[in-house]
Design a protein around this motif. Sequence first.
Motif, PDB file in Angstrom:
ATOM      1  N   ALA A 113      18.968  22.659 -17.172  1.00  0.00           N
ATOM      2  CA  ALA A 113      18.726  21.491 -16.320  1.00  0.00           C
ATOM      3  C   ALA A 113      17.318  21.016 -16.638  1.00  0.00           C
ATOM      4  N   ALA A 114      17.131  19.712 -16.728  1.00  0.00           N
ATOM      5  CA  ALA A 114      15.804  19.198 -17.070  1.00  0.00           C
ATOM      6  C   ALA A 114      15.551  17.888 -16.339  1.00  0.00           C
ATOM      7  N   GLY A 115      14.283  17.544 -16.220  1.00  0.00           N
ATOM      8  CA  GLY A 115      13.903  16.263 -15.630  1.00  0.00           C
ATOM      9  C   GLY A 115      13.774  15.223 -16.732  1.00  0.00           C
ATOM     10  N   GLU A 193       6.462  19.262 -11.997  1.00  0.00           N
ATOM     11  CA  GLU A 193       5.238  18.675 -12.540  1.00  0.00           C
ATOM     12  C   GLU A 193       4.663  17.636 -11.571  1.00  0.00           C
ATOM     13  N   ASN A 235      17.578  15.068 -12.843  1.00  0.00           N
ATOM     14  CA  ASN A 235      16.721  14.211 -12.000  1.00  0.00           C
ATOM     15  C   ASN A 235      15.787  13.426 -12.899  1.00  0.00           C
TER      16      ASN A 235
HETATM   17  N1  HPA Z   1      10.927  19.577 -14.223  1.00  0.00           N
HETATM   18  C1  HPA Z   1      10.990  20.829 -14.699  1.00  0.00           C
HETATM   19  N2  HPA Z   1      12.123  21.534 -14.721  1.00  0.00           N
HETATM   20  C2  HPA Z   1      13.234  20.942 -14.273  1.00  0.00           C
HETATM   21  C3  HPA Z   1      13.238  19.644 -13.763  1.00  0.00           C
HETATM   22  C4  HPA Z   1      12.008  18.915 -13.735  1.00  0.00           C
HETATM   23  O1  HPA Z   1      11.926  17.748 -13.310  1.00  0.00           O
HETATM   24  N3  HPA Z   1      14.515  19.358 -13.393  1.00  0.00           N
HETATM   25  C5  HPA Z   1      15.249  20.464 -13.690  1.00  0.00           C
HETATM   26  N4  HPA Z   1      14.484  21.426 -14.204  1.00  0.00           N
END
Ligand code: HPA
Length: 272
Positions: A113-115, A193, A235
């Motif tokens: 999962a990442a932003g 962050e 997100n």
């Molecule tokens: N930032 C860092 N890690 C994450 C995010 C994020 O916005 N969303 C999911 N993992």
Amino acid sequence: MLCYEDYKQAADCILERAGFAPEIGLILGSGLGGFSECIENKVEITYGEIPNFLRSTAVGHAGKFILGTVCGKKVACMSGRFHYYEGYDFEELALPSRVFRLLGVRALLATNAAGAVNKSYKPGDIMIISDHIKLMGASPMRGANDERFGPRFFDNSHTYSPELRAIARQEGEKSSLTVHEGVYFFMPGPQYESPAEIRAIRMLGGDAVGMSTVTEALAAAHCGLPFMALSVMTNMAAGVLDQPLTSEEVIETAKRIEGPFEEYVKSILRRI
Ligand code: HPA
């Protein structure tokens, strides 16, 4: 510090319990562990049963190996991964990729999962990782080098396998999901962050930001294991929208795209 024999002992235990040699390794990210439901003829091994293995503490991570078949391929899947923010040293985070190497898999596929930092991306989109930026902290390969895994100084220009990425791009075009390819920026967490950090990350060339995967990618590059990773944009990164980030939002978006994402991952597995 673990040595070669410790990793070997972990891999041998997994192979013995599974009763077969897996072809492809999978590491499932936050809220994306549901993929393991589609594994058939499952053998489950909790991390605690594997000698020298680490323990998973993160929310949304089950903490077990699941071995079986998906689309006719023999897979070994880690449902639950290890992160720096849990308190592990970078050196400890070399473990998963090294164990996968000793299991004999021909490719390792990770999800996370990442932003979304790139403003043209939307929550629910996918990013095939083409490259990463990790400016902080040590390397998982810091310390004494074991040549049985790889050389002291190792190349990082093809850490994210061009062949596997080409497959992911082609299958992405057929998928109902929007699939991008871009640069993953590693941040240590566990705090999300700050908006200023996100602006800096964008200027530096990051398209997405997250707290995982890069240690696994580096350890895979070191031991010559073809690696690929898919980030789910759960997100918009901090400050893009005027709203606070929550882990609930991350898990909710991951759940929302679960069905098509599962199909997408399967379409890639069929071709590896
Ligand atoms: N930032 C860092 N890690 C994450 C995010 C994020 O916005 N969303 C999911 N993992």
